[in-house]
Design a protein around this motif. Sequence first.
Motif, short mmCIF file in Angstrom:
data_model
loop_
_atom_site.label_atom_id
_atom_site.label_comp_id
_atom_site.label_asym_id
_atom_site.label_seq_id
_atom_site.Cartn_x
_atom_site.Cartn_y
_atom_site.Cartn_z
N GLN A 55 35.48 40.09 44.06
CA GLN A 55 35.37 40.83 42.80
C GLN A 55 36.05 42.19 42.95
O GLN A 55 36.77 42.63 42.04
CB GLN A 55 33.90 41.03 42.42
N ASP A 56 35.82 42.85 44.07
CA ASP A 56 36.44 44.15 44.31
C ASP A 56 37.97 44.03 44.34
O ASP A 56 38.67 44.87 43.76
CB ASP A 56 35.94 44.77 45.62
N LEU A 57 38.47 43.01 45.01
CA LEU A 57 39.92 42.80 45.05
C LEU A 57 40.47 42.52 43.65
O LEU A 57 41.52 43.04 43.28
CB LEU A 57 40.28 41.64 45.99
N ASN A 58 39.75 41.71 42.89
CA ASN A 58 40.19 41.41 41.53
C ASN A 58 40.19 42.67 40.68
O ASN A 58 41.07 42.87 39.85
CB ASN A 58 39.29 40.34 40.91
N SER A 59 39.22 43.54 40.91
CA SER A 59 39.15 44.80 40.19
C SER A 59 40.35 45.69 40.52
O SER A 59 40.95 46.29 39.63
CB SER A 59 37.85 45.51 40.55
N VAL A 60 40.71 45.75 41.78
CA VAL A 60 41.87 46.53 42.20
C VAL A 60 43.15 45.92 41.62
O VAL A 60 44.05 46.63 41.16
CB VAL A 60 41.96 46.62 43.75
N TYR A 61 43.22 44.60 41.65
CA TYR A 61 44.37 43.88 41.09
C TYR A 61 44.53 44.24 39.62
O TYR A 61 45.62 44.51 39.16
CB TYR A 61 44.15 42.38 41.30
N GLY A 62 43.40 44.25 38.92
CA GLY A 62 43.32 44.78 37.58
C GLY A 62 44.10 44.07 36.50
O GLY A 62 44.73 43.04 36.72
N GLU A 63 44.02 44.67 35.36
CA GLU A 63 44.69 44.13 34.18
C GLU A 63 46.20 44.14 34.34
O GLU A 63 46.90 43.33 33.77
CB GLU A 63 44.29 44.94 32.94
N ALA A 64 46.71 45.09 35.11
CA ALA A 64 48.16 45.20 35.28
C ALA A 64 48.72 44.12 36.19
O ALA A 64 49.93 43.98 36.30
CB ALA A 64 48.51 46.58 35.83
N LYS A 65 47.83 43.36 36.84
CA LYS A 65 48.25 42.27 37.73
C LYS A 65 49.20 42.79 38.81
O LYS A 65 50.24 42.22 39.08
CB LYS A 65 48.90 41.13 36.95
#
Length: 137
Positions: A74-84
């Motif tokens: 989840q943390d990695l996905n958050s960092v990855y973010g909307e900007a992908k």
Amino acid sequence: MSTNIDSEEIISIGDLSKELGITTRTLRYWEEVGIIETVDRSDGATRGYTPYYVRRIKFIMKLKELGLTIKEMQDLNSVYGEAKQTDRMVPQLIDVLDSHISKIDEKIARLASLKADIAEYRQKMVNKLNSKTKADK
């Protein structure tokens, strides 16, 4: 069942689960906790995944295989973010993997110590058995 929406191939949740060897429940759970997404099908039917999402799911499967927790993903996905932006996520992934390597090294050291203790205790028992056998003769 695959459909083609807006020129992108969409694979259904059932077909994807069979293809990847995971349950539909796992895919739904990963979606619930926010580490994967699906595309909305125009007919409002079952969940569907584009090739992009399939690649992301395979990446999640690899992270799971490497021992990452849902929270870490989840943390990695958050960092990855909307900007992908992969370049934002990779340094954090490296930190997480380094942490896992350290934990594995610690476990290996504990197991090596346990193995030595067991071997030493075993030898004591062998010696005790041998000395008792000699005394009985």
